[in-house]
Motif scaffolding. Structure first.
Motif, mmCIF file in Angstrom:
data_model
loop_
_atom_site.group_PDB
_atom_site.id
_atom_site.type_symbol
_atom_site.label_atom_id
_atom_site.label_comp_id
_atom_site.label_asym_id
_atom_site.label_seq_id
_atom_site.Cartn_x
_atom_site.Cartn_y
_atom_site.Cartn_z
ATOM 1 N N ILE A 185 -6.704 0.693 -6.166
ATOM 2 C CA ILE A 185 -6.070 0.917 -5.566
ATOM 3 C C ILE A 185 -6.107 -1.328 -4.851
ATOM 4 N N GLY A 186 -5.088 -2.357 -5.173
ATOM 5 C CA GLY A 186 -5.828 -3.304 -4.052
ATOM 6 C C GLY A 186 -4.498 -3.757 -3.524
ATOM 7 N N VAL A 187 -5.150 -4.398 -2.041
ATOM 8 C CA VAL A 187 -4.490 -4.746 -0.910
ATOM 9 C C VAL A 187 -4.682 -5.976 -0.766
ATOM 10 N N ILE A 188 -3.265 -6.760 -0.167
ATOM 11 C CA ILE A 188 -3.338 -7.896 -0.112
ATOM 12 C C ILE A 188 -2.398 -8.225 1.299
ATOM 13 N N MET A 189 -4.003 -8.670 2.283
ATOM 14 C CA MET A 189 -3.991 -8.744 3.257
ATOM 15 C C MET A 189 -3.702 -10.327 4.015
ATOM 16 N N PRO A 190 -2.491 -11.024 4.873
ATOM 17 C CA PRO A 190 -2.773 -12.563 4.609
ATOM 18 C C PRO A 190 -3.964 -12.364 5.780
ATOM 19 N N GLN A 191 -4.432 -12.227 6.832
ATOM 20 C CA GLN A 191 -5.755 -11.601 7.882
ATOM 21 C C GLN A 191 -5.766 -10.498 8.448
ATOM 22 N N ILE A 192 -7.137 -10.219 7.364
ATOM 23 C CA ILE A 192 -7.680 -8.626 7.915
ATOM 24 C C ILE A 192 -8.186 -8.634 9.267
ATOM 25 N N ALA A 193 -8.344 -10.354 9.863
ATOM 26 C CA ALA A 193 -8.444 -9.514 11.307
ATOM 27 C C ALA A 193 -7.377 -9.500 12.509
ATOM 28 N N HIS A 194 -5.851 -9.624 11.576
ATOM 29 C CA HIS A 194 -5.394 -9.654 12.803
ATOM 30 C C HIS A 194 -5.195 -8.029 12.895
ATOM 31 N N TYR A 195 -4.643 -7.863 14.519
ATOM 32 C CA TYR A 195 -4.745 -6.752 14.884
ATOM 33 C C TYR A 195 -3.653 -5.827 14.039
ATOM 34 N N TYR A 196 -2.966 -5.722 14.084
ATOM 35 C CA TYR A 196 -1.344 -4.780 13.070
ATOM 36 C C TYR A 196 -2.147 -4.940 11.528
ATOM 37 N N PHE A 197 -2.621 -5.960 11.078
ATOM 38 C CA PHE A 197 -3.200 -5.642 9.648
ATOM 39 C C PHE A 197 -4.126 -4.388 9.731
ATOM 40 N N SER A 198 -4.955 -4.650 10.336
ATOM 41 C CA SER A 198 -6.212 -4.298 10.546
ATOM 42 C C SER A 198 -5.667 -2.594 10.726
ATOM 43 N N ILE A 206 -0.700 -2.306 -6.419
ATOM 44 C CA ILE A 206 -0.824 -3.675 -5.094
ATOM 45 C C ILE A 206 -0.273 -3.402 -4.774
ATOM 46 N N ILE A 207 -0.760 -3.260 -3.290
ATOM 47 C CA ILE A 207 -0.379 -3.340 -2.317
ATOM 48 C C ILE A 207 -0.193 -4.748 -0.882
ATOM 49 N N VAL A 208 0.689 -5.529 -1.117
ATOM 50 C CA VAL A 208 0.662 -6.725 -0.659
ATOM 51 C C VAL A 208 1.803 -6.699 0.514
ATOM 52 N N SER A 209 0.906 -8.074 1.645
ATOM 53 C CA SER A 209 2.753 -8.477 2.820
ATOM 54 C C SER A 209 1.908 -9.855 2.372
#
Length: 341
Positions: free
Chosen positions: A70-83, A127-130
């Motif tokens: 599964i592909g995952v696209i994050m704006p920022q991995i370090a951001h607590y919510y996204f992590s 793909i899961i994406v924000s």
């Protein structure tokens, strides 16, 4: 040199005047399509270097073991919510026998487009994406859908395409938070939000405005600013607090922004919450690392990640048909701490 457009099943369908489903069946050599039409479509696809997403198609048609990524696209991995969302995605994907491939756009549209191309080339099954903050063109997402790659958006959803999504109830989260500020005596409430092209920004702003109106207060546009990080909050809050009609409360789009307000207010000699109440949105680790601890809206990122994986894999494994769009809402809750009265 102009970049060559990726050929999609939608393009082939348009060329032959048939549906995308017919093209898909022809490329799978289905006897439901006439031999002549099958041959013509397959020949055209080969001549134009069409690359179907074979992993996703094979997974939909059979239970035979395949590389499951599964592909995952994050704006920022370090951001607590996204992590926390990423943790939910990884745990749920693992429990269902899948691995994940993660990339971050760093809030850049061009990078997001490149990631989509890379994931397609690597044959991810979905793909899961924000989306990035500055994404306004959605052709890269539509190309994936046209080529049979299922998408699930989370947090920042793509309103330009009617596809699967998992969001928190941003409107009610904001509405309840601002209502609480009013009910505890605040009357002049400022709003710090993200760029308004983002759906979450619109929903949280609407919740803020409607809470004011519901309680008989007039929304003051001069108290509403685009500000969604600590640095910006520390830059613009001094001017807000020097106004003759200074805010007696702030509602911020995320915790980092709220903490920037808190730091600035205390540095300027204001008491929190006696003089100024502050509410954030996330309930990350920093919310309990400040003094006083931050009142905030809890987003439940882990649950968002779990829901996104389950929707995606239900498509990949055939539990859901491609003509059905899934929209899940994860409920928020207000966590009251020391920055409010």
């Amino acid at each position: 040199m102009k970049e060559q457009k990726v050929l999609t099943m939608k393009d082939i369908a348009k060329e032959f005047g048939v549906s995308v489903a017919t093209v898909s069946r022809a490329l799978q050599d289905s006897p439901r399509i006439s031999a002549e039409r099958r041959a013509n479509i397959i020949r055209y696809a080969k001549e134009h270097n069409f690359l179907p997403n074979t992993i996703a198609e094979n997974l939909r048609r059979s239970k035979v073991a395949q590389p499951k990524i599964i592909g995952v696209i994050m704006p920022q991995i370090a951001h607590y919510y996204f992590s926390t969302i990423l943790a939910g995605i990884e745990e749920e994907a693992h429990s269902r026998g899948y691995d994940i491939m993660v990339a971050q756009s760093n809030e850049q549209y061009d990078r997001e487009v490149a990631i989509c191309k890379s994931f397609f080339a690597n044959r991810v099954c979905g793909i899961i994406v924000s989306q990035a903050k500055d994404t306004k063109n959605y052709a890269h997402f539509q190309n994936l859908l046209d080529n049979g790659v299922p998408l699930v958006f989370f947090d920042r959803i793509c309103t330009g395409i009617n596809t699967n999504r998992v969001v928190v109830d941003d409107y009610m989260g904001a509405y309840n938070a601002v209502s609480y500020l009013i009910e505890t005596g605040c009357k002049n409430i400022a709003f710090y939000g993200s760029p308004m092209q983002l759906e979450i920004s619109k929903n949280r702003h609407n919740g803020y405005v409607d809470a004011l109106l519901k309680h008989g207060l007039h929304p003051d546009e001069s108290l509403q600013r685009e500000c969604d990080n600590r640095k910006m909050a520390e830059e613009i809050t001094p001017e807000m607090l020097r106004r003759p009609n200074r805010p007696d409360a702030f509602f911020a789009v995320n915790d980092d922004t709220a903490i920037g307000i808190l730091y600035t207010a205390k540095r300027m000699g204001f008491r929190v919450p006696e003089d100024i109440s502050i509410c954030g949105f996330t309930n990350g680790e920093r919310a309990i690392a400040c003094e006083p601890m931050l009142t905030t809206v809890e987003q439940r990122g882990h649950k968002v990640g779990e829901e996104a994986v389950n929707i995606l894999l239900d498509y990949v494994e055939g539990g859901l048909t491609t003509d059905k769009v899934e929209k899940k809402v994860v409920r928020t809750r207000l966590i009251v701490r020391g920055t409010t009265r």
